[in-house]
Design a protein around this motif. Structure first.
Motif, PDB file in Angstrom:
ATOM      1  N   ARG A 208       0.834  -1.191   0.000  1.00  0.00           N
ATOM      2  CA  ARG A 208       0.000   0.000   0.000  1.00  0.00           C
ATOM      3  C   ARG A 208       0.875   1.249   0.000  1.00  0.00           C
ATOM      4  O   ARG A 208       2.034   1.198   0.406  1.00  0.00           O
ATOM      5  CB  ARG A 208      -0.912   0.041   1.235  1.00  0.00           C
ATOM      6  CG  ARG A 208      -1.677  -1.236   1.487  1.00  0.00           C
ATOM      7  CD  ARG A 208      -2.590  -1.585   0.343  1.00  0.00           C
ATOM      8  NE  ARG A 208      -3.552  -0.524   0.073  1.00  0.00           N
ATOM      9  CZ  ARG A 208      -4.253  -0.412  -1.040  1.00  0.00           C
ATOM     10  NH1 ARG A 208      -4.078  -1.304  -1.997  1.00  0.00           N
ATOM     11  NH2 ARG A 208      -5.107   0.566  -1.196  1.00  0.00           N
ATOM     12  N   MET A 226       0.263  -1.490   8.473  1.00  0.00           N
ATOM     13  CA  MET A 226      -0.629  -0.532   7.813  1.00  0.00           C
ATOM     14  C   MET A 226      -0.611   0.797   8.537  1.00  0.00           C
ATOM     15  O   MET A 226      -0.322   0.881   9.726  1.00  0.00           O
ATOM     16  CB  MET A 226      -2.058  -1.067   7.761  1.00  0.00           C
ATOM     17  CG  MET A 226      -2.246  -2.188   6.760  1.00  0.00           C
ATOM     18  SD  MET A 226      -3.973  -2.415   6.335  1.00  0.00           S
ATOM     19  CE  MET A 226      -4.309  -0.915   5.428  1.00  0.00           C
ATOM     20  N   PHE A 228      -3.114   4.266   9.015  1.00  0.00           N
ATOM     21  CA  PHE A 228      -4.457   4.821   8.835  1.00  0.00           C
ATOM     22  C   PHE A 228      -4.424   6.312   9.125  1.00  0.00           C
ATOM     23  O   PHE A 228      -3.802   6.743  10.110  1.00  0.00           O
ATOM     24  CB  PHE A 228      -5.462   4.140   9.780  1.00  0.00           C
ATOM     25  CG  PHE A 228      -5.591   2.666   9.550  1.00  0.00           C
ATOM     26  CD1 PHE A 228      -6.445   2.169   8.589  1.00  0.00           C
ATOM     27  CD2 PHE A 228      -4.843   1.769  10.302  1.00  0.00           C
ATOM     28  CE1 PHE A 228      -6.571   0.802   8.375  1.00  0.00           C
ATOM     29  CE2 PHE A 228      -4.963   0.410  10.103  1.00  0.00           C
ATOM     30  CZ  PHE A 228      -5.827  -0.075   9.132  1.00  0.00           C
ATOM     31  N   VAL A 323     -12.603   1.690  11.323  1.00  0.00           N
ATOM     32  CA  VAL A 323     -12.154   1.603   9.923  1.00  0.00           C
ATOM     33  C   VAL A 323     -13.392   1.385   9.065  1.00  0.00           C
ATOM     34  O   VAL A 323     -13.868   0.256   8.919  1.00  0.00           O
ATOM     35  CB  VAL A 323     -11.136   0.453   9.729  1.00  0.00           C
ATOM     36  CG1 VAL A 323     -10.657   0.405   8.286  1.00  0.00           C
ATOM     37  CG2 VAL A 323      -9.955   0.615  10.669  1.00  0.00           C
ATOM     38  N   SER A 325     -13.901   1.448   5.845  1.00  0.00           N
ATOM     39  CA  SER A 325     -13.737   0.774   4.557  1.00  0.00           C
ATOM     40  C   SER A 325     -13.598  -0.732   4.768  1.00  0.00           C
ATOM     41  O   SER A 325     -12.753  -1.200   5.533  1.00  0.00           O
ATOM     42  CB  SER A 325     -12.494   1.303   3.832  1.00  0.00           C
ATOM     43  OG  SER A 325     -12.183   0.508   2.713  1.00  0.00           O
ATOM     44  N   GLU A 328     -10.103  -1.893   3.650  1.00  0.00           N
ATOM     45  CA  GLU A 328      -9.064  -1.677   4.660  1.00  0.00           C
ATOM     46  C   GLU A 328      -9.201  -2.683   5.800  1.00  0.00           C
ATOM     47  O   GLU A 328      -8.208  -3.107   6.390  1.00  0.00           O
ATOM     48  CB  GLU A 328      -9.168  -0.248   5.213  1.00  0.00           C
ATOM     49  CG  GLU A 328      -8.899   0.844   4.189  1.00  0.00           C
ATOM     50  CD  GLU A 328      -7.442   0.895   3.762  1.00  0.00           C
ATOM     51  OE1 GLU A 328      -6.572   0.796   4.635  1.00  0.00           O
ATOM     52  OE2 GLU A 328      -7.175   1.012   2.559  1.00  0.00           O
ATOM     53  N   ARG A 331      -7.528  -5.809   4.790  1.00  0.00           N
ATOM     54  CA  ARG A 331      -6.063  -5.680   4.812  1.00  0.00           C
ATOM     55  C   ARG A 331      -5.524  -5.737   6.234  1.00  0.00           C
ATOM     56  O   ARG A 331      -4.458  -6.321   6.476  1.00  0.00           O
ATOM     57  CB  ARG A 331      -5.654  -4.373   4.132  1.00  0.00           C
ATOM     58  CG  ARG A 331      -5.975  -4.355   2.635  1.00  0.00           C
ATOM     59  CD  ARG A 331      -5.537  -3.064   1.986  1.00  0.00           C
ATOM     60  NE  ARG A 331      -6.038  -2.995   0.619  1.00  0.00           N
ATOM     61  CZ  ARG A 331      -6.905  -2.097   0.166  1.00  0.00           C
ATOM     62  NH1 ARG A 331      -7.351  -1.152   0.985  1.00  0.00           N
ATOM     63  NH2 ARG A 331      -7.309  -2.107  -1.085  1.00  0.00           N
ATOM     64  N   THR A 381       0.803  -7.528   4.494  1.00  0.00           N
ATOM     65  CA  THR A 381       0.597  -6.181   3.955  1.00  0.00           C
ATOM     66  C   THR A 381       1.712  -5.275   4.467  1.00  0.00           C
ATOM     67  O   THR A 381       2.020  -5.290   5.660  1.00  0.00           O
ATOM     68  CB  THR A 381      -0.771  -5.612   4.377  1.00  0.00           C
ATOM     69  OG1 THR A 381      -1.802  -6.479   3.933  1.00  0.00           O
ATOM     70  CG2 THR A 381      -0.986  -4.238   3.771  1.00  0.00           C
ATOM     71  N   THR A 383       3.283  -1.071   3.978  1.00  0.00           N
ATOM     72  CA  THR A 383       2.871   0.267   3.565  1.00  0.00           C
ATOM     73  C   THR A 383       4.094   1.146   3.353  1.00  0.00           C
ATOM     74  O   THR A 383       4.996   1.174   4.194  1.00  0.00           O
ATOM     75  CB  THR A 383       1.949   0.908   4.622  1.00  0.00           C
ATOM     76  OG1 THR A 383       0.840   0.046   4.863  1.00  0.00           O
ATOM     77  CG2 THR A 383       1.443   2.261   4.154  1.00  0.00           C
TER      78      THR A 383
END
Length: 569
Positions: A208, A226, A228, A323, A325, A328, A331, A381, A383
């Motif tokens: 990401r 991740m 945010f 969160v 989404s 997301e 993920r 994942t 980022t």
């Protein structure tokens, strides 16, 4: 004797508003002329020294890029023949990530040389047959021109062999830093214990990109987890470092569940009302206590968080992150290994995820929440946090990173690790090899094969032009460097590795690509040549274009016209 006026040949066949263009009206020449216009726009954007284009789309958004797929996607192109090439470019972008400019430029160049053949009297079918023969021969020759191969797909230095040239074509000068970032992110998400000889699985969604304004590109980092762009809901903003925390992920609201059917509660006095409220509070308290008793210290909510539930979560020192989404949410489950729960209650040990670092920090004036795994835990994942001064620059860097990640996906395919010489070396070698093949081919098809070979010359010529070199000197020097006189030299790969020197350090403009580390992926090059040839053949095989009237009523004028439309319109 009455005079007969010529009529539309399709009068009475179609509804009013149809337009028909056939080869008798010069349709093929008009289509090639339209493609030539878009070809000239993409041509100057090839290579590391390619020029950027400023595109303002129909929404007024400004895009600054030299990526052909991005330019063509933002432009509202309606010509059907050009749309064929646009779809081919988009397919290359999706499958390989690299060589999008090559698809557009090569397909347009094939049509340019085909126009000369049509004027000489060759039929489009003969040209298509010659192009297909030359394409099949090209694939065999490309297999024999491999000069390097990526053996260990988990090695960062090996990955940088293919990442650096791809990113350099979009962000020349920053390719070392960006290829390091992408290689680090890919190394975090690739499975480690893969049996020898087996290719690891890689998903492009695993890497990401988060863009934060401020600072410079050198401040960019990679997070094994991740990021945010929001803070946790409660008063608890971070969890203690150095220990592993249990995570529960809920897709349902953290609140009292509403009943499926409407109901009426009859309360006779104030005491009953107080008891009703206390029962609700007690029910929420029991649910949150069950979650806390399982050792959960972090809750991720995919829907709303009620004030009462938040109060009890704060009391039990549980961090709450909302969160909204669902993508997301998936993920973050891949980061910590949790299972998303559609019901509110205590999770089982198998449904709980593990995270090592949850913290809120300020980056460039933005408060962000970081979910990060340390060296011991596995994450699926990673980022990349990008820093930059302007939004347009960050968007262009993100597109370069997306291309690099897509190339890694192509690398994980069978034979994806084979590398060809870059910097125009492959194209110059193909020109001479395909031309010799055309000379051995009898009949009129040799004309199409020779022109197919000539179309590849556009790549090294454009690379030299955009770098500010003298094309009339560089191209003869390249042909001379690739010319071999005996079989021993032909078996040696030294002559294959001579490409265009973009920095101008050498007097003849020719460099050894092995010293510069400029390679092209064999799979991406094959796919690009195949897609470009198919697109050119599709345009050549069209003998008539029939366009229906566009659906909908008349479009309002783009600017106010007094006496016609209101100012508000």
């Amino acid at each position: 004797m009455s005079l007969k006026l010529p009529q539309n040949p399709n009068a009475g066949l179609f509804k009013q508003g149809y337009n028909s263009y056939s080869n008798a009206d010069g349709q093929i020449n008009k289509s090639i002329a339209a493609i030539r216009e878009i070809h000239q726009m993409c041509l100057s954007s090839i290579g590391p020294c390619g020029r950027n284009k400023v595109i303002i789309n129909h929404l007024g958004k400004i895009i600054i890029t030299n990526d052909a797929a991005t330019m063509l996607r933002e432009l509202d192109i309606i010509h059907p023949a050009v749309r064929v090439l646009v779809m081919a470019t988009e397919q290359q972008k999706i499958d390989m990530g690299d060589c999008t400019n090559l698809v557009m430029v090569l397909a347009a160049e094939l049509l340019n040389v085909a126009e000369k053949l049509i004027s000489l009297g060759l039929s489009p079918i003969e040209i298509i047959q010659g192009y297909n023969m030359a394409k099949n021969f090209t694939f065999k020759e490309l297999d024999s021109m491999v000069v390097n191969e990526i053996e260990d797909r988990n090695d960062k230095l090996e990955l940088k062999k293919i990442l650096k040239p791809v990113i350099a074509s979009k962000q020349y000068g920053s390719e070392d830093l960006l290829s390091d970032l992408v290689a680090d992110a890919v190394a975090h998400v690739l499975p480690k214990n893969v049996p020898s000889g087996q290719i690891p699985f890689f998903n492009v969604d695993s890497v990401r990109v988060v863009k934060i304004m401020g600072g410079s590109l050198n401040n960019s980092t990679v997070i094994k987890g991740m990021v945010f762009n929001r803070e946790p809901e409660g008063h608890l903003k971070s969890l203690p470092a150095g220990i592993k925390h249990k995570v529960a992920v809920f897709t349902c609201p953290l609140d009292i569940a509403n009943t499926e059917t409407k109901g009426t509660v009859l309360l006779h006095n104030a005491e009953e009302m107080l008891n009703f409220s206390k029962d609700e509070e007690k029910q929420i308290d029991n649910m949150m206590k069950e979650i806390a008793d399982m050792g959960v210290t972090c809750v991720v909510a995919g829907a709303g968080v009620g004030e009462l539930a938040l109060h009890y979560l704060n009391r039990y020192n549980i961090l709450v992150l909302k969160v909204p989404s669902k993508f997301e949410l998936r993920r973050i489950c891949r980061v910590c290994g949790a299972t998303p729960l559609p019901r509110l209650g205590a999770p089982t040990p198998e449904e709980i995820g593990i995270i090592e670092t949850v913290k809120t920090m300020e980056i460039g004036g933005d408060r962000v929440t970081i979910f990060q795994q340390e060296s011991g835990e596995i994450t699926r994942t990673a980022t990349i946090i990008l820093r930059g001064a302007t939004q347009n620059n960050l968007d262009d860097i993100e597109r370069a990173i997306d291309d690099g990640v897509a190339v890694i996906k192509g690398l994980m395919k069978p034979d994806g690790g084979k590398l060809l010489p870059g910097a125009g070396a492959t194209e110059i070698e193909l020109v001479s090899r395909i031309t010799k093949y055309g000379e051995r081919t009898p009949g009129l098809l040799q004309l199409a094969i020779k022109q197919f070979a000539l179309a590849f010359e556009v790549i090294p010529r454009t690379l030299a032009e955009t770098a500010g070199l003298d094309v009339n000197e560089v191209l003869p020097n390249l042909y001379s460097a690739h010319n071999v006189t005996n079989d021993e030299e032909h078996n040696d790969i030294d002559h294959l590795c001579k490409g265009v020197q973009l920095d101008g350090e050498s007097a003849d403009g020719v460099t050894d690509i092995r010293e510069e580390g400029i390679y092209d992926a064999l799979a991406a090059k094959k796919f690009a040549i195949n897609v470009a040839t198919e697109a050119a053949n599709t345009v050549l095989s069209i003998d008539q274009i029939i366009m229906a009237k566009r659906a909908g009523g008349p479009a309002p004028p783009s600017r106010p016209k007094p006496g016609n439309w209101d100012q508000d319109d």
